[in-house]
Design an enzyme around this catalytic site. Structure first.
Site, PDB file in Angstrom:
ATOM      1  N   HIS A 143       4.190   3.783  -8.384  1.00 39.53           N
ATOM      2  CA  HIS A 143       4.381   2.990  -7.818  1.00 39.53           C
ATOM      3  C   HIS A 143       5.800   2.597  -7.375  1.00 39.53           C
ATOM      4  O   HIS A 143       6.262   2.103  -6.266  1.00 39.53           O
ATOM      5  CB  HIS A 143       3.856   1.454  -8.344  1.00 39.53           C
ATOM      6  CG  HIS A 143       3.589   0.589  -7.296  1.00 39.53           C
ATOM      7  ND1 HIS A 143       2.814  -0.086  -6.954  1.00 39.53           N
ATOM      8  CD2 HIS A 143       4.571  -0.255  -7.244  1.00 39.53           C
ATOM      9  CE1 HIS A 143       2.769  -1.453  -5.840  1.00 39.53           C
ATOM     10  NE2 HIS A 143       4.354  -1.261  -6.491  1.00 39.53           N
ATOM     11  N   GLU A 144       6.415   2.587  -8.021  1.00 45.27           N
ATOM     12  CA  GLU A 144       8.365   1.727  -8.082  1.00 45.27           C
ATOM     13  C   GLU A 144       8.674   2.921  -7.495  1.00 45.27           C
ATOM     14  O   GLU A 144       9.663   2.954  -6.495  1.00 45.27           O
ATOM     15  CB  GLU A 144       8.926   1.513  -9.522  1.00 45.27           C
ATOM     16  CG  GLU A 144       7.898   0.209  -9.664  1.00 45.27           C
ATOM     17  CD  GLU A 144       7.544  -0.838  -9.492  1.00 45.27           C
ATOM     18  OE1 GLU A 144       8.961  -0.999  -7.867  1.00 45.27           O
ATOM     19  OE2 GLU A 144       7.237  -2.134  -9.678  1.00 45.27           O
ATOM     20  N   HIS A 147       7.817   3.116  -3.874  1.00 39.17           N
ATOM     21  CA  HIS A 147       9.371   2.537  -2.866  1.00 39.17           C
ATOM     22  C   HIS A 147      10.444   3.295  -2.290  1.00 39.17           C
ATOM     23  O   HIS A 147      10.884   2.710  -1.529  1.00 39.17           O
ATOM     24  CB  HIS A 147       9.237   1.306  -3.671  1.00 39.17           C
ATOM     25  CG  HIS A 147       8.161   0.356  -4.035  1.00 39.17           C
ATOM     26  ND1 HIS A 147       8.053  -0.391  -2.836  1.00 39.17           N
ATOM     27  CD2 HIS A 147       7.605  -0.745  -4.751  1.00 39.17           C
ATOM     28  CE1 HIS A 147       6.516  -1.193  -3.071  1.00 39.17           C
ATOM     29  NE2 HIS A 147       6.728  -1.103  -4.395  1.00 39.17           N
ATOM     30  N   TYR A 158       9.501  -5.966   3.529  1.00 35.72           N
ATOM     31  CA  TYR A 158       8.438  -5.786   2.683  1.00 35.72           C
ATOM     32  C   TYR A 158       8.719  -7.345   2.791  1.00 35.72           C
ATOM     33  O   TYR A 158       8.871  -8.371   2.021  1.00 35.72           O
ATOM     34  CB  TYR A 158       9.848  -6.196   1.648  1.00 35.72           C
ATOM     35  CG  TYR A 158       9.152  -6.212   0.422  1.00 35.72           C
ATOM     36  CD1 TYR A 158       8.411  -4.907   0.119  1.00 35.72           C
ATOM     37  CD2 TYR A 158       8.831  -6.963  -0.524  1.00 35.72           C
ATOM     38  CE1 TYR A 158       7.282  -4.463  -0.717  1.00 35.72           C
ATOM     39  CE2 TYR A 158       8.518  -6.958  -1.842  1.00 35.72           C
ATOM     40  CZ  TYR A 158       7.874  -6.202  -2.108  1.00 35.72           C
ATOM     41  OH  TYR A 158       6.767  -5.804  -3.527  1.00 35.72           O
ATOM     42  N   GLU A 167       3.631  -1.919  -0.156  1.00 34.51           N
ATOM     43  CA  GLU A 167       2.630  -2.580  -1.404  1.00 34.51           C
ATOM     44  C   GLU A 167       1.830  -1.301  -2.091  1.00 34.51           C
ATOM     45  O   GLU A 167       1.662  -0.584  -3.058  1.00 34.51           O
ATOM     46  CB  GLU A 167       1.915  -4.413  -1.669  1.00 34.51           C
ATOM     47  CG  GLU A 167       2.810  -4.559  -2.056  1.00 34.51           C
ATOM     48  CD  GLU A 167       3.911  -4.025  -3.194  1.00 34.51           C
ATOM     49  OE1 GLU A 167       2.818  -4.041  -4.497  1.00 34.51           O
ATOM     50  OE2 GLU A 167       4.835  -3.540  -3.861  1.00 34.51           O
ATOM     51  N   ASP A 227       4.809 -14.985  -1.656  1.00 35.71           N
ATOM     52  CA  ASP A 227       4.307 -13.296  -1.812  1.00 35.71           C
ATOM     53  C   ASP A 227       4.927 -12.950  -1.017  1.00 35.71           C
ATOM     54  O   ASP A 227       4.437 -11.697  -0.762  1.00 35.71           O
ATOM     55  CB  ASP A 227       3.115 -13.034  -2.474  1.00 35.71           C
ATOM     56  CG  ASP A 227       3.116 -11.181  -3.118  1.00 35.71           C
ATOM     57  OD1 ASP A 227       4.294 -11.064  -3.477  1.00 35.71           O
ATOM     58  OD2 ASP A 227       2.251 -10.373  -2.803  1.00 35.71           O
ATOM     59  N   HIS A 232       1.546  -8.257  -2.233  1.00 35.31           N
ATOM     60  CA  HIS A 232       0.692  -7.775  -3.363  1.00 35.31           C
ATOM     61  C   HIS A 232      -0.893  -8.109  -2.802  1.00 35.31           C
ATOM     62  O   HIS A 232      -1.135  -8.392  -4.266  1.00 35.31           O
ATOM     63  CB  HIS A 232       0.415  -8.247  -4.610  1.00 35.31           C
ATOM     64  CG  HIS A 232       2.745  -7.550  -4.755  1.00 35.31           C
ATOM     65  ND1 HIS A 232       3.830  -7.970  -4.284  1.00 35.31           N
ATOM     66  CD2 HIS A 232       3.469  -6.351  -5.673  1.00 35.31           C
ATOM     67  CE1 HIS A 232       4.866  -7.893  -4.576  1.00 35.31           C
ATOM     68  NE2 HIS A 232       4.186  -5.795  -5.749  1.00 35.31           N
TER      69      HIS A 232
END
Ligand code: ASN
Ligand code: ZN
Ligand code: CA
Ligand code: CA
Length: 317
Positions: A143-144, A147, A158, A167, A227, A232
């Site tokens: 996931h990271e 990005h 974002y 996301e 958020d 998310h």
């Protein structure tokens, strides 16, 4: 840094034994993998918040200490994520040009998060009740790192809908990497490092985003400012569509025929790298994904029909 490329064994966050690449010299064994792109480098923040911290050095090339686990997994799973993008999508690291993969573990104290900083990955240890060290989950690491792929391709802003798509792309490829390596795969995110005292839950569910309070239909989208405008939260809309596209199912009366993970991954990869733009919204995401599937399989293909049905099922037209 000079030395000899080697392999080491060690134990991950969950106590599993694995093999990974290191570099040996007179000082000892560094968590440096020179076999992938321009290299993979894993650092220790030693519970402080400076990055990258100190390049991880081990005395004997055996990484079995409890403190080693977060570093072992950050290093080994960065390598697996590299291999997924290289072998499946022919992409050499996140920038397509072999960029070094830098990770820092033991960031802060009881830090309940992980993030891509814009130039490296950073992992907290968790507080032991909400999270254990976050690098223990392959889907979190992928996931990271996704990005970083997004930032060098579509560069989705974002916040608001573009942020939710950003996301969701990270959740999608996080899950596809977990399946690719058959690492206890599922359509949940972060289950391996979340709430160690609660079985069966996860940070997010792509199969049923409502399990963590997130929308599974565009009509239920969050329109507040928290958020970053629900990045998310509204990711749930696209996460559910991705789940339906790969696995099939009927959602709010709309039926989707499964196309499987591999075709879904090829379609989303092409969408992310060829069609999405910084300001893409959900409507543009639908059109872009249809275009990517059309390029790969043809306008009248079953794959394009499933893409259309998947977006329709979550109310994106
Ligand atoms: N773990 C979070 C993420 O990758 C950190 C953040 O909110 N940026 O989305
Ligand atoms: Zn994220
Ligand atoms: Ca998972
Ligand atoms: Ca749990």
């Amino acid at each position: 840094l000079t030395g000899n490329d080697s392999t080491a064994t060690g134990k991950g966050v969950l106590g599993d034994t694995k093999t990974f690449n290191t570099l040996l010299n007179n000082n000892g064994s560094y968590l440096v993998d020179r076999t992938r792109g321009d290299g993979i480098f894993t650092y220790d923040a030693k519970n402080r918040t400076r990055t990258p911290g100190t390049l991880w050095l081990d005395s004997d090339n055996v990484y079995n200490a409890a403190y080693d686990g977060a570093a072992v997994d950050a290093h080994a799973y960065a390598g697996q994520t590299y291999d997924y993008f290289q072998n499946v999508h022919n992409r050499n690291s996140y920038d397509g040009n072999g960029a070094q993969l830098v990770s820092t573990v033991h960031y802060g104290r009881s830090y309940n998060n992980a993030f891509w900083s814009g130039s490296q990955m950073v992992y907290g240890d968790g507080d032991g009740s909400q999270f254990i060290p976050l690098s223990g989950a392959l889907d979190v690491i992928a996931h990271e790192l996704t990005h970083a792929v997004t930032d060098t391709t579509a560069d989705l802003i974002y916040q608001n809908e573009s942020g939710a798509i950003n996301e969701s792309m990270s959740d999608i490829f996080g899950t596809l990497v977990e399946y690719h390596f058959n690492n206890n795969p599922d359509w949940q995110v972060g289950e391996d490092i979340y709430t160690p005292n609660v079985a069966g839950d996860a940070l997010r569910s792509m199969e049923d985003p409502t399990l963590s309070g997130d929308p599974d239909h565009y009509s239920k989208r969050y329109t507040g400012t928290g958020d970053y405008g629900g990045v998310h939260i509204n990711s749930g809309i696209s996460n559910k569509a991705a789940y339906l596209l790969a696995n099939g199912g009927t959602h709010y009366g709309v039926s989707v025929n499964a196309i499987g993970n591999d075709k879904a991954g090829d379609i989303y990869y092409r969408t992310l790298t060829q069609y999405l733009t910084p300001n893409s919204n959900y409507s543009h995401f639908r059109a872009s994904t249809i275009q990517a599937a059309t390029d790969l399989y043809g306008a009248s293909s079953a794959e394009v029909a499933s893409v259309k049905a998947a977006f329709s099922a979550v109310g994106v037209n």
